[in-house]
Design an enzyme around this catalytic site. Structure first.
Site, mmCIF file in Angstrom:
data_model
loop_
_atom_site.group_PDB
_atom_site.id
_atom_site.type_symbol
_atom_site.label_atom_id
_atom_site.label_comp_id
_atom_site.label_asym_id
_atom_site.label_seq_id
_atom_site.Cartn_x
_atom_site.Cartn_y
_atom_site.Cartn_z
ATOM 1 C CG ASP A 8 -2.001 0.991 1.192
ATOM 2 O OD1 ASP A 8 -2.242 1.531 0.109
ATOM 3 O OD2 ASP A 8 -2.617 1.248 2.239
ATOM 4 C CG ASP A 11 -4.357 0.392 6.054
ATOM 5 O OD1 ASP A 11 -5.145 -0.003 5.180
ATOM 6 O OD2 ASP A 11 -3.910 1.550 6.089
ATOM 7 C CG ASP A 15 -6.187 -3.506 2.551
ATOM 8 O OD1 ASP A 15 -6.510 -3.377 1.370
ATOM 9 O OD2 ASP A 15 -5.776 -2.564 3.253
#
Length: 945
Positions: free
Chosen positions: A358, A670, A674
């Site tokens: 990410d 996070d 996800d």
């Protein structure tokens, strides 16, 4: 309170003294609160919660019962090789008794002591591994938010008690079974419990009668996850009384499949076991053939030799050493902020070929920073990153004070206006700046000290009202009273295009000019230029207004006829250490992907700055991925490294495509969305700071600092751990092969090296059974364990990722093991020959002295082999003193060998004799031959590349 164990949809369970509410889904909220003895707004008191925890026990699923010490001790002796040793004890005692039971059965006593010491070492190593794993589990303890004494409190999920009021929010893992007392848009994923993939919308109203588990919409259950909304719930069951506990009871007998590393070690052990038994049988057969075996004592000698050889050739302490090394390595990772939840995930981490990360908070600092202020008179650049008041303002590289006064005035008004139209605040906590509120608004507050006079401007105003931000209006305003002249201003910040549509004037220095179409186009062009550089843009405007009625709410009608001041360019800057980490990953043959929901331009800019892509490469968007078929997606994931505006299903599709293409994927995340991708990835990595409980549970690794560089450091550590496993395998197996070679060729060539002529015994062997066991005891455990914590010798990041299908011991390693073992055997037998009369080299010592010298040479050769084994190709003299534990282990083993040679009662036990300085020097010189041979072999390998 009543005790009830009714679970209509789950198997019956044994009644235990735990408190649950019967059918809580049928109760109204007031009835529920009364029955639970709790308060909806205050929860339980701390004292009452402690009492209930003592009464009902921790909120934990029952694990395996602790193994009693006596059983753990017994387990150390439940090995086939130990059975062989015990059989050898029996054989030795029987022979001693048949021969008249004179003296002490020395062989039997020594073997029994060796068995006992091996058991103690195994128990200690097992305990160390258990302790290390327990310490790691403490680092990944789940938490829940509850009301205690009228305020929210984060507690360990294990400390939840019946009657606790849970505060639920998006991303939380539900810590216990609970009945909802309030819910706002609450949706919970119950797939882990019911198998239902769609999230369940929750309600508060009571249900009627017996309701199936999946239909209890006013309940939340332990182990499920909040995916949307929030609420409160009263805990009705904990631990094994939860629905998850019912499943746990059915699964208690389930055995987890071994990891590839465990399977590989098991294959090696099995192969070795079969091989050495065959070798032992062959050695015994040859011994019978080449010697005059005429008495029971001779038969016992041959049997003990074969059994001892079999035991010595197999590193029976390998599983314990492996567990200790993995546990210590994982604890080292934890100290570097990488918490690996399962020991054997380390091998997967070291094999990672793709890291899909990410952007926000991992590659970047997650600290919005104003770097540009653009006004009618020009552009000001602000240095410094994050929320600390560090940095300065520059114009064309010079301090802003040297620039045009009008530009300074305009820039000051932009920062002051953004700070006044603001609901965030910054707090210094132990030297760290903590942000309260929106990070973008906090960026204005952090920028104020960088521009002279900006803070003083803000201090002149007092807030009198607010028109809040909405996604429809894309702006917010505050009403401000200037303290010195009582003038009233509306100060507004928001999307520049929206603001400009409400503006009629433009700030130029200290003056206001009309906002003509040319000036409006220029302002919009400035905004476009900032956006092209991946900046988020916020405009600032104001208007002088009459003081409104203080008893009426401020309306958005005041946001008209504004004066446009300028635009702030805001960016979440890359972490300074990430660019180096990306280069290190590329050097290690690992691709780095950025997968983000952010704007494609922003993603490409950050990725370029970090070296993930080169200038000119763009980002693939989620909608573009939707248009691809399977082969198209595979081809895209092969060539594209940045993905923007992606949804959860895109992340999962990217991971699946990479895995199907043969990659080992590490994936970071996070948010709740996800979790599927993290669970699907080979190594799911959750953010420890910003990550939700659901994400942390789905992941195999947690980043305590949310930093990409920590992932690369963990990969390095994972590769180092795997290399260390190979090191001690190389050491153990080559050393044990040395013992096999010594005994086998010593028996076959006994007449050649003078053993046969030197003895009047019926059976002559190069080493006694007790000496072989001593070597196994002294050289196997502590040096191997010290090698398991060896620092990096070779540059583990200078090679491509390990193929997961690659065997831990490949052909080249096996050839090295066999060659070193053969050299050890030759050097040991040559030492015996040197000191014996006759043979290839004429000597003058007794058989006892020659055998002791050979015994000592073999021990010392194995200690030299410790340093050989630290690398397959790198010289032993590189980083020679980097591992003090290894030197300590070698010194201990050498001291024990000196003792067994010169201490009288050990001489009796192990059949040794005193050696003088000449003997010791020759033994040392002969043993060092192993080191010099391996240095030559490594030189050849390096020359071959």
């Amino acid at each position: 309170m009543s005790v009830d164990h009714e679970h209509s949809s789950t198997p019956a369970r044994a009644v235990r003294p735990r408190w649950t509410l019967p059918q809580p889904w049928t109760r109204t909220v007031p009835d529920l609160l009364a029955a639970a003895g709790t308060d909806a707004e205050a929860g339980l008191t701390g004292q009452e919660a402690a009492r209930r925890l003592a009464d009902h026990g921790p909120n934990e699923l029952r694990g395996a019962a602790p193994v009693p010490l006596w059983r753990r001790v017994a387990t150390q002796f439940q090995e086939p090789l130990v059975y062989l040793l015990l059989a050898a004890v029996v054989v030795s005692v029987v022979a001693w008794a048949v021969e008249g039971a004179r003296g002490v059965p020395v062989d039997a006593v020594v073997i029994a002591v060796v068995v006992l010491l091996n058991g103690v070492i195994g128990l200690v190593q097992e305990s160390r591994a258990d302790t290390a794993v327990a310490a790691l589990q403490q680092l990944t303890t789940a938490t829940s938010t509850v009301l205690r004494d009228g305020r929210p409190l984060v507690v360990a999920a294990a400390d939840l008690v019946p009657g606790d009021v849970l505060v639920l929010a998006e991303g939380d893992a539900v810590g216990a079974d609970a009945r909802l007392s309030a819910a706002t848009g609450l949706k919970v994923s119950e797939a882990s419990l019911t198998g239902e993939s769609a999230a369940v919308t929750k309600e508060v109203d009571a249900l009627v009668g017996t309701v199936a588990l999946g239909d209890r919409v006013n309940m939340v259950f332990k182990g499920t996850a909040v995916v949307q909304g929030g609420g409160r719930a009263v805990v009705t069951a904990t631990g094994m009384d939860t629905e998850m506990g019912a499943i746990a009871e059915m699964l208690e007998a389930t055995v987890e499949d071994p990891s590839p590393l465990q399977q590989d070690i098991a294959r090696v052990s099995t192969m070795l076991g079969i091989t050495v038994v065959v070798i032992a049988v062959v050695v015994m057969a040859v011994t019978f053939l080449v010697n005059d075996v005429s008495s029971l004592s001779d038969v016992v000698t041959v049997l003990l030799l074969g059994v001892s050889l079999a035991v010595a050739a197999v590193p029976e302490g390998l599983p314990a050493i492996l567990s200790v090394v993995l546990a210590i390595g994982v604890q080292r990772m934890a100290r570097r902020n990488a918490i690996v939840k399962k020991l054997h995930s380390v091998e997967t981490l070291g094999s990672a070929s793709v890291i899909a990360s990410d952007k926000t908070g991992t590659l970047t600092k997650n600290e919005m920073t104003i770097e540009r202020v653009v006004t009618a008179s020009g552009e000001v650049r602000l240095t410094g990153a994050g929320y600390r008041p560090e940095g300065s303002a520059l114009v064309h590289g010079r301090p802003v004070e040297q620039a045009d006064a009008g530009l300074l005035t305009e820039a000051r008004m932009v920062l002051a206006g953004g700070s006044l139209s603001n609901n965030a605040w910054l707090e210094d906590v132990d030297g760290e700046v903590v942000v309260h509120g929106d990070p973008t608004e906090a960026a204005f507050l952090a920028a104020l000290p960088k521009l002279p006079g900006a803070r003083e401007t803000v201090a002149r105003y007092r807030r009198r009202g607010e028109v809040p931000f909405t996604s429809e209006r894309k702006m917010m305003s505050t009403l401000q009273l200037r303290a010195d002249d009582r003038a009233v201003r509306v100060v507004t910040k928001g999307a520049p295009d929206v603001l400009l549509s409400r503006c009629t004037g433009l700030q130029v220095g200290d003056d206001v000019v009309g906002l003509t179409e040319d000036r409006r186009r220029q302002a919009l062009a400035d905004v476009e230029a900032l956006s092209a550089q991946a900046f988020r843009t916020l405009g600032v405007a104001y208007a002088e207004v009459a003081e409104p009625d203080p008893h009426r709410a401020l309306e958005d009608s005041v946001e008209q006829g504004l004066v446009y001041v300028g635009t702030a360019g805001i960016i979440d800057p890359p972490r300074p250490e990430v660019a180096d980490a990306v280069r290190e990953a590329h050097r290690a043959g690992i691709r780095v992907l950025m997968i983000t929901g952010d704007h494609p331009g922003t993603a490409a800019r950050i990725a370029t700055d970090l070296g993930i892509i080169t200038e000119g490469e763009g980002a693939v968007t989620g909608p573009a991925l939707d248009e691809l078929d399977g082969p198209g997606l595979t081809e895209t994931t092969r060539r594209s490294s940045v993905y923007a505006r992606v949804a959860p299903q895109h992340k999962l599709a990217i991971v699946d495509a990479l895995q199907a293409d043969g990659h080992v994927v590490a994936m970071t995340g996070d948010g709740v969305n996800d979790a599927p991708a993290l669970k699907s990835a080979d190594i799911g990595i959750a953010m420890g700071i910003t990550g939700t409980e659901v994400t942390k549970q789905a992941a195999r690794m947690i980043l305590a600092d949310d930093d990409f560089a920590t992932i690369v450091a963990a990969v390095r550590q994972g590769r180092t751990i795997f290399e260390n496993i190979k090191k001690f395998l190389r050491y153990l197996l080559s050393s044990n092969m040395g013992e096999v070679a010594t005994v086998f060729f010593g028996v076959v060539l006994a007449s050649v090296i003078g053993l046969t002529d030197a003895s009047a015994e019926g059976v002559v062997v190069p080493l006694l059974a007790t000496q072989i066991l001593w070597i196994n005891l002294v050289t196997d455990s502590t040096p191997a364990l010290a090698m398991g914590v060896d620092p990096e010798v070779d540059d583990v990041m200078a090679r491509r990722p390990r193929d997961p299908g690659e065997r831990i011991i490949d052909g080249r390693m096996w050839s090295g093991i066999l060659m070193i073992g053969l050299v050890m055997g030759v050097l040991t037998l040559l030492t015996i020959d040197v000191f014996l009369p006759g043979g290839l080299v004429e000597g003058a010592d007794s058989l006892e002295v020659a055998r002791t010298a050979g015994f000592t040479t073999l021990v010392l050769a194995q200690l030299f082999n410790v340093f050989n084994s630290r690398s397959e190709t790198t010289s032993a003299f590189r980083h020679l003193f980097a591992n003090r534990w290894l030197w300590g282990a070698v010194a201990l083993s050498a001291a024990l060998q000196v003792a067994v040679v010169h201490v009288p009662f050990l001489q009796v036990a192990f059949g040794t004799a005193d050696l003088d300085l000449r003997h010791w020097l020759l033994c040392l010189a002969m043993a060092s031959g192993v080191l010099w041979f391996d240095e030559l072999r490594k030189l050849v390998l390096r020359r071959r590349g």
